[in-house]
Structures are given as structure tokens and as C-alpha cells.
Design an enzyme around this catalytic site. Structure first.
Site, PDB file in Angstrom:
ATOM      1  N   CYS A   1       3.725  -5.691  19.005  1.00  0.00           N
ATOM      2  CA  CYS A   1       3.103  -6.015  17.723  1.00  0.00           C
ATOM      3  C   CYS A   1       4.026  -6.944  16.924  1.00  0.00           C
ATOM      4  O   CYS A   1       3.560  -7.899  16.303  1.00  0.00           O
ATOM      5  CB  CYS A   1       2.839  -4.743  16.922  1.00  0.00           C
ATOM      6  SG  CYS A   1       1.095  -4.333  16.788  1.00  0.00           S
TER       7      CYS A   1
ATOM      8  N   CYS B   1      16.374  19.427  35.317  1.00  0.00           N
ATOM      9  CA  CYS B   1      15.774  19.805  34.024  1.00  0.00           C
ATOM     10  C   CYS B   1      15.302  21.256  34.102  1.00  0.00           C
ATOM     11  O   CYS B   1      15.489  22.051  33.177  1.00  0.00           O
ATOM     12  CB  CYS B   1      14.580  18.920  33.699  1.00  0.00           C
ATOM     13  SG  CYS B   1      14.895  17.155  33.782  1.00  0.00           S
TER      14      CYS B   1
ATOM     15  N   CYS C   1      -2.774  -4.816   8.773  1.00  0.00           N
ATOM     16  CA  CYS C   1      -3.772  -4.684   9.824  1.00  0.00           C
ATOM     17  C   CYS C   1      -4.252  -3.240   9.933  1.00  0.00           C
ATOM     18  O   CYS C   1      -5.447  -2.962   9.940  1.00  0.00           O
ATOM     19  CB  CYS C   1      -3.193  -5.095  11.180  1.00  0.00           C
ATOM     20  SG  CYS C   1      -3.250  -6.864  11.480  1.00  0.00           S
ATOM     21  N   HIS C   2      -3.304  -2.302  10.084  1.00  0.00           N
ATOM     22  CA  HIS C   2      -3.667  -0.964  10.543  1.00  0.00           C
ATOM     23  C   HIS C   2      -4.103  -0.013   9.431  1.00  0.00           C
ATOM     24  O   HIS C   2      -4.753   0.997   9.726  1.00  0.00           O
ATOM     25  CB  HIS C   2      -2.515  -0.375  11.355  1.00  0.00           C
ATOM     26  CG  HIS C   2      -2.216  -1.184  12.584  1.00  0.00           C
ATOM     27  ND1 HIS C   2      -3.080  -1.246  13.653  1.00  0.00           N
ATOM     28  CD2 HIS C   2      -1.163  -1.991  12.905  1.00  0.00           C
ATOM     29  CE1 HIS C   2      -2.559  -2.045  14.581  1.00  0.00           C
ATOM     30  NE2 HIS C   2      -1.409  -2.511  14.154  1.00  0.00           N
TER      31      HIS C   2
ATOM     32  N   ARG D   1       5.203  -0.865  22.704  1.00  0.00           N
ATOM     33  CA  ARG D   1       4.005  -1.263  21.969  1.00  0.00           C
ATOM     34  C   ARG D   1       4.367  -1.848  20.604  1.00  0.00           C
ATOM     35  O   ARG D   1       3.794  -2.846  20.172  1.00  0.00           O
ATOM     36  CB  ARG D   1       3.074  -0.055  21.812  1.00  0.00           C
ATOM     37  CG  ARG D   1       1.728  -0.408  21.233  1.00  0.00           C
ATOM     38  CD  ARG D   1       0.946  -1.252  22.225  1.00  0.00           C
ATOM     39  NE  ARG D   1      -0.212  -1.903  21.628  1.00  0.00           N
ATOM     40  CZ  ARG D   1      -0.156  -3.079  21.004  1.00  0.00           C
ATOM     41  NH1 ARG D   1       1.003  -3.715  20.862  1.00  0.00           N
ATOM     42  NH2 ARG D   1      -1.239  -3.619  20.520  1.00  0.00           N
TER      43      ARG D   1
END
Lengths: 106, 258
Positions: B219, B73, B177-178, B215
Site C-alpha cells: 500500500c 515448538c 481510502c480505508h 501488504r
């Protein structure tokens, strides 16, 4: 691969209490878990951590299955003389990592 | 009369929570603010933050020659401290070759395949997480600046649609929810606002570093929806929408989360 992260103050006054912090890369597999097909996942943990200061053992910890992955161990010591702190972690499956750090005491 | 009034108030409250919509910029909070003191201290202290193990590994991978091209890289990008500063804050970004947005993991793997001529790294593999964390670490403190490219806009909209769409057996949307119930409890945990400010994160529950896609899939499983595959356009669009939604917030990579 980065095996361990050590934090030791580079300089200290004689008699000063310094904090040593260590973080080591390890999965700490307990041996109590089972895989998705029901097979027992064999235990793979670090058993022992030893720190020596110029060859003299100053800290020792026995590790057990309940300790989380990537164990973080911090402890204080008294800066007595310039020299080297050596850290060694040993465990299952021949796991062994040794790191060292220098400290200058004035 | 009084009960009618109470019912009306109730109805209003319900309506307000249903239509709360997007969080105003001033009310936005990083997941960091919802954590306990010990977890915050773990994130802030670079010698106690386990995510730094991956960052250090990423630093050595950055220098390692790989693939048939025999390039590292660093051979193209030089010192990551200067060349990669702010990069993670702009991802996912539109890629004209792919004709769509790519997230940081896909960008790194694109470089591996095209420039290094090495096989792509598997999703959630230690190497890919390490490189992503290393690149992300260079942007710590940089304000999120994703989706400034007009070509990325349709993908932001697609991500928003996914975020607001009810799905799964629980018939929930991410937004319920968020956007509408952040700060309240879901079982023992506080519902955060879902700002992806610190990915890849060291999640204590995982005992490991993990990506934003991991993640999001978590959910989705919690909503009892079928999770999208790693690298699926829906997940990348969701990532982009979340980054756009968190624009201006500082990156914390590698963050610690419960």
C-alpha cells in the site's frame, strides 16, 4: 514439507459420482518473466498430472505456463470398487510428487 | 440561487467525506465481503484454499526440533490446537522484555532465538509464513482481541497517527481510502476497509502467502511513499492499530484475497 492436499471421500456407494480435489505446492514460474536485473527467470512448471484408480488411469492433465501457482485440479469419477487413488505430478527440474488416498466402496 | 444551493450541498458532501473518520463497529466489513463468489468459495473450502499448504507445512515445523537447544515448538507449547487457540487474535502484543509491542512473526522469531537457540527466520520466508499461518489457523473464528493491555495503548495511538498521516508523493493517508472511501473503486478494485482479519493471506496477485507487513508495504508503495522496513516499529504499530480497529471481528486465517 506439505507438497499436496488431496480430498477424496473415504466412503462411497457403488456407482456413485464422487468429486476428487487436489492442490499441489508449486511456483509455476512461466519462463517469460525477467528478474530485477533483466535476467530471464528459467521456466519451472508442472507439465503433467495423472490420476490412477487401482492402477487404471482415470484422469490426465497437461499443464502450461499460463496456469497459476499451486495448481488446483478437481474432477469427478465413478466409485467402482474399493482401493487406492494415486496422484502424480511431474514437471521441470525433475519435479515429481506422488500422493495416494484410499476409498471404500460399499 | 439554485447553483449556490448545489454548491453548498457539494461542500457538505466533500466535508462529510473528508471528516468521515473511523468506521462505526456496525458498519465494519471484512475484506471477505468485498470478494467475488469464487474467491469466497476458495477461502471457505479447506481443500481448495492454497493457504492450507502453508498451514500443513507449519504443522510439521511445529513438531521439528531445531537450533542448538534441540527443541521443537511442541516441546514447550504442546498441542497447538489448545495452546495456540486465540493467540493470533491477541497479536501484536506488548512484550515487557522488548519494551514495546511485537507482532506474531516477531514473537515466533523471539522464541526461535531465545528458546530454540536457532537463527531467526527471514521475513516472508516460507518457514516463517508457515509457522505464522499454522498458529493463526488455530484462532480461526476467534474474535480479535488485541491491545487490551494498557501498556499497548501508546502503540495503538502511534499506529493511528501513522494511519491518518498523509505521506508519499500522492500525499495520501491510509485513512483517506480505508475510512472515507471504502466500498468505492480504485481502478478495477473495490477499496476494502483494511481489517487484518485473515493474515497471513493467500493473495492471488502474489500467487503466494504473505504477511500483513508485506501488504502494508504494498500500500505504501502504491501511495509512492518509501515503505518502512520489515519489522520497523511503524509497521508493527500500524498492525496493532488495525487489529484494535478490527476488535471483535472473527479471524479467517488463512484468508484468500484478490
Amino acid at each position: 514439507m506439505a507438497k499436496a492436499l488431496i480430498s477424496v471421500p473415504a466412503r462411497a456407494r457403488r456407482g456413485e459420482i464422487v468429486e476428487i480435489k487436489t492442490l499441489v505446492s508449486h511456483p509455476m514460474e512461466t519462463g517469460y518473466r525477467r528478474s530485477q536485473v533483466g535476467e530471464r527467470i528459467p521456466r519451472d512448471i508442472i507439465r503433467l498430472f495423472v490420476c490412477t484408480y487401482n492402477g487404471v488411469e482415470i484422469f490426465r492433465a497437461e499443464l502450461h505456463p499460463a496456469i497459476a501457482a499451486n495448481p488446483f485440479i478437481a474432477f469427478p469419477t465413478v466409485a467402482t470398487e474399493s482401493g487406492t487413488l494415486t496422484f502424480q505430478w511431474t514437471g521441470d527440474n525433475g519435479f515429481s510428487v506422488t500422493e495416494s488416498a484410499a476409498i471404500t466402496v460399499e | 440561487m439554485r447553483s449556490v444551493g448545489a454548491a453548498a450541498v457539494c461542500a457538505l458532501t466533500v466535508a462529510a467525506s473528508v471528516f468521515a473518520g473511523e468506521i462505526s463497529p456496525a458498519a465494519r466489513r471484512s475484506g471477505y465481503d468485498f470478494m467475488g463468489r469464487e474467491s469466497r468459495a476458495m477461502q471457505d473450502d479447506e481443500t481448495a484454499n492454497p493457504g492450507m499448504l502453508w498451514v500443513l507445512e507449519g504443522a510439521s515445523l511445529w513438531q521439528r526440533k531445531s537450533g542448538t537447544a534441540g527443541r521443537a515448538c511442541a516441546d514447550c507449547h504442546g498441542d497447538a490446537g489448545t495452546s495456540m487457540k486465540g493467540v493470533a487474535a491477541r497479536y501484536p502484543a506488548f512484550d515487557s522484555t522488548a519494551g514495546r509491542t511485537l507482532d506474531l512473526e516477531q514473537r515466533i522469531n523471539g522464541c526461535r532465538v531465545d528458546r530454540q537457540q536457532a537463527p531467526a527466520l527471514a521475513w516472508e520466508s516460507r518457514e516463517l509464513l508457515a509457522l505464522t499461518a499454522y498458529v493463526g489457523r488455530q484462532s480461526r473464528g476467534v474474535a480479535i482481541d488485541a491491545a487490551t493491555d494498557a501498556r499497548a495503548r501508546p502503540f495503538v495511538d502511534a499506529g493511528r497517527a501513522t494511519f491518518q498521516r498523509r505521506q508519499g508523493q500522492l500525499n495520501l493517508s491510509c485513512s483517506q481510502c480505508h475510512d472515507d472511501h471504502w466500498g468505492r473503486q480504485l481502478a478495477g478494485n473495490v477499496i476494502p476497509q483494511a481489517h487484518p482479519t485473515g493474515y497471513p493471506i493467500y493473495r492471488l496477485e502474489w500467487q503466494s502467502l504473505g504477511s500483513l507487513q508485506r501488504r502494508l508495504r504494498n500500500c505504501l508503495v502504491g501511495m509512492r511513499a518509501e515503505p518502512y522496513d520489515y519489522g520497523a516499529p511503524e509497521l508493527v504499530d500500524l498492525e496493532l492499530y488495525l487489529m484494535w480497529r478490527a476488535r471483535g471481528m472473527p479471524l479467517e486465517t488463512p484468508a484468500v484475497r484478490p
